[in-house]
Design an enzyme around this catalytic site. Structure first.
Site, PDB file in Angstrom:
ATOM      1  N   ALA A  13       0.946  -1.145  -0.015  1.00  0.00           N
ATOM      2  CA  ALA A  13      -0.052  -0.207   0.064  1.00  0.00           C
ATOM      3  C   ALA A  13       0.961   1.203   0.038  1.00  0.00           C
ATOM      4  O   ALA A  13       0.388   2.440   0.094  1.00  0.00           O
ATOM      5  CB  ALA A  13      -0.832  -0.010   1.295  1.00  0.00           C
ATOM      6  N   GLY A  14       2.069   0.938  -0.090  1.00  0.00           N
ATOM      7  CA  GLY A  14       3.138   2.326   0.107  1.00  0.00           C
ATOM      8  C   GLY A  14       3.542   2.907  -1.188  1.00  0.00           C
ATOM      9  O   GLY A  14       3.254   2.510  -2.369  1.00  0.00           O
ATOM     10  N   GLN A  15       4.250   3.928  -1.181  1.00  0.00           N
ATOM     11  CA  GLN A  15       4.614   4.757  -2.460  1.00  0.00           C
ATOM     12  C   GLN A  15       5.425   4.066  -3.336  1.00  0.00           C
ATOM     13  O   GLN A  15       5.551   4.099  -4.550  1.00  0.00           O
ATOM     14  CB  GLN A  15       4.974   6.148  -1.770  1.00  0.00           C
ATOM     15  N   ALA A  17       5.657   0.766  -3.604  1.00  0.00           N
ATOM     16  CA  ALA A  17       4.995  -0.364  -4.412  1.00  0.00           C
ATOM     17  C   ALA A  17       4.081   0.081  -5.528  1.00  0.00           C
ATOM     18  O   ALA A  17       3.693  -0.429  -6.448  1.00  0.00           O
ATOM     19  CB  ALA A  17       4.195  -1.139  -3.097  1.00  0.00           C
ATOM     20  N   ASP A  42       0.487  -6.275   3.320  1.00  0.00           N
ATOM     21  CA  ASP A  42       0.706  -4.842   4.241  1.00  0.00           C
ATOM     22  C   ASP A  42       0.312  -5.124   5.452  1.00  0.00           C
ATOM     23  O   ASP A  42      -0.523  -6.454   5.919  1.00  0.00           O
ATOM     24  CB  ASP A  42       0.414  -3.803   3.463  1.00  0.00           C
ATOM     25  N   ARG A  92      12.226   5.563   6.729  1.00  0.00           N
ATOM     26  CA  ARG A  92      13.379   6.465   7.075  1.00  0.00           C
ATOM     27  C   ARG A  92      12.873   8.116   6.875  1.00  0.00           C
ATOM     28  O   ARG A  92      12.426   8.209   5.760  1.00  0.00           O
ATOM     29  CB  ARG A  92      14.666   6.420   6.281  1.00  0.00           C
ATOM     30  N   ASN A 105      12.789  -2.659  12.428  1.00  0.00           N
ATOM     31  CA  ASN A 105      12.865  -3.295  11.302  1.00  0.00           C
ATOM     32  C   ASN A 105      13.220  -4.929  11.253  1.00  0.00           C
ATOM     33  O   ASN A 105      12.852  -5.690  10.462  1.00  0.00           O
ATOM     34  CB  ASN A 105      13.696  -2.744  10.186  1.00  0.00           C
ATOM     35  N   GLN A 112       8.776 -12.067   8.643  1.00  0.00           N
ATOM     36  CA  GLN A 112       8.819 -12.564   6.963  1.00  0.00           C
ATOM     37  C   GLN A 112       9.727 -13.639   6.679  1.00  0.00           C
ATOM     38  O   GLN A 112       9.381 -14.333   5.940  1.00  0.00           O
ATOM     39  CB  GLN A 112       9.067 -11.337   6.237  1.00  0.00           C
ATOM     40  N   ASP A 159      21.567   2.509  -5.783  1.00  0.00           N
ATOM     41  CA  ASP A 159      22.743   3.510  -5.735  1.00  0.00           C
ATOM     42  C   ASP A 159      23.877   3.216  -7.264  1.00  0.00           C
ATOM     43  O   ASP A 159      24.209   4.332  -7.701  1.00  0.00           O
ATOM     44  CB  ASP A 159      23.476   2.753  -4.701  1.00  0.00           C
ATOM     45  N   HIS A 187      24.153  -0.280   1.758  1.00  0.00           N
ATOM     46  CA  HIS A 187      23.262   0.654   1.281  1.00  0.00           C
ATOM     47  C   HIS A 187      22.894   1.869   2.384  1.00  0.00           C
ATOM     48  O   HIS A 187      22.159   1.788   2.981  1.00  0.00           O
ATOM     49  CB  HIS A 187      22.077   0.149   0.751  1.00  0.00           C
TER      50      HIS A 187
END
Length: 337
Positions: A13-15, A17, A42, A92, A105, A112, A159, A187
């Site tokens: 549901a995030g940006q 995705a 989600d 972040r 996290n 998961q 990156d 990263h």
């Protein structure tokens, strides 16, 4: 057409995705002849938003998309999947230290990993996008012991794409003409973007990036710093983390893992270190890799100067610190059960 394969995207549901799901469903990752069943995973508070994402995917009328399964249950989300994009993570935010992300996290990626271990295909390809990606991938893999460790990777392709774009701008050529720009290590702001082994084509002739630029102060200074701090720069400008570019990089990463790299070209992936180039073992470290038959192999025999070696040492030490802190968080949570 082939039988459909199941793909899961977490944080669906995030940006990130929102861009990623469309790219996958169009066939940009697994091929224009490969039907797909998308699993959208989600957290429960985002269930309503997931339904809206399902509506939009249906409204796109994408020929390859056979079914969309929204869920808040990891065991349903990871059931029989062939590839997993682990995007969902505590985001972040401006001014936030990476270590602040670890506590929340690592617990997410433990759950998961356990679900992947239980219900996913054993040859599943797992790409961790959510930050801190390297350490999250390490945690996830450690809680999925029945899946080979080489099937877990962290995304440093964003990156690499950033670094390649900077070099292309500097040289005045298309990004498609630039290859073999390397991201070493984490990263994070300690990563080492390395153009010393980069190549580019101009007038059908392949040339060395470093020789053409011929500016050591730039390649060790502004170039490195721009790539290292690009994520923070995007957050400062957008007040949100990278989304469109992150989705594109996730597609690039999985596309090459699935389909292989061209002869003579390599890409950067965060993978379990075997100690190559004096990197610390048992961390997820970004290396240049070549890919064939869905299997990556670290590129061997590249020459590193003393400057590069010092950068690899620094980012390796950070990864060891992150790993140890993540393990301490998990040990503490286990002792409180």
């Amino acid at each position: 057409m082939a039988e459909p394969i199941r793909i899961v995207v977490t944080g669906a549901a995030g940006q990130i995705a929102y861009s990623l799901l469309y790219m996958i469903a169009r066939g940009e990752v697994f091929g224009i002849d490969q039907p797909l069943i998308l699993h959208l995973l989600d957290i429960p508070p985002m269930a309503g938003v997931l339904e809206g994402v399902v509506m939009e995917l249906n409204d796109c009328a994408l020929p390859l998309l056979r079914e969309v399964i929204p869920t808040t249950d990891p065991n349903m989300g990871f059931k029989d999947v062939s590839a997993a994009f682990l995007v969902g993570a505590m985001p972040r935010k401006e001014g936030m230290e990476r270590k602040d992300l670890l506590s929340a996290n690592v617990k997410i990626f433990k759950v998961q990993g356990q679900a992947l271990d239980k219900v996913a295909k054993k040859d599943v390809k797992v790409l961790v996008v959510g930050n801190p990606a390297n350490t999250n991938a390490f945690v996830c893999a450690n809680y999925a012991p029945s899946i080979p460790r080489e099937n877990f990777s962290a995304m440093t392709r964003l990156d690499q794409n950033r670094a390649t774009a900077q070099i292309a701008l500097k040289l005045g050529v298309s990004v498609s003409n630039v290859s073999n720009i390397i991201i070493w290590g984490n990263h994070s702001s300690t990563q080492y973007p390395d153009a010393d082994h980069g190549k580019f084509f101009i007038e059908e002739t392949q040339k060395s990036v470093s020789r053409a630029i011929n500016d050591e102060s730039y390649l060790r200074g502004a170039f490195v710093e721009t790539v290292q701090k690009r994520g923070a720069s995007v957050i400062a400008a957008r007040k949100m983390s990278s989304a469109m570019s992150a989705a594109k990089a996730a597609c690039d990463h999985m596309h090459d893992w699935w389909n292989g790299t061209a002869p003579g070209q390599f890409v950067s992936m965060g993978v379990f270190s075997d100690g190559s180039y004096n990197s610390p073992k048992n961390v997820i470290f970004s290396f240049p890799v070549e890919i064939n038959n869905k299997k990556w192999k670290i590129v061997e025999g590249l020459t590193l100067n003393d400057f590069a070696k010092s950068k690899l040492k620094l980012t390796g030490e950070e990864l060891q610190e992150e790993r140890n802190e993540a393990l301490s968080v998990l040990d503490a949570s286990a002792s409180n059960l």
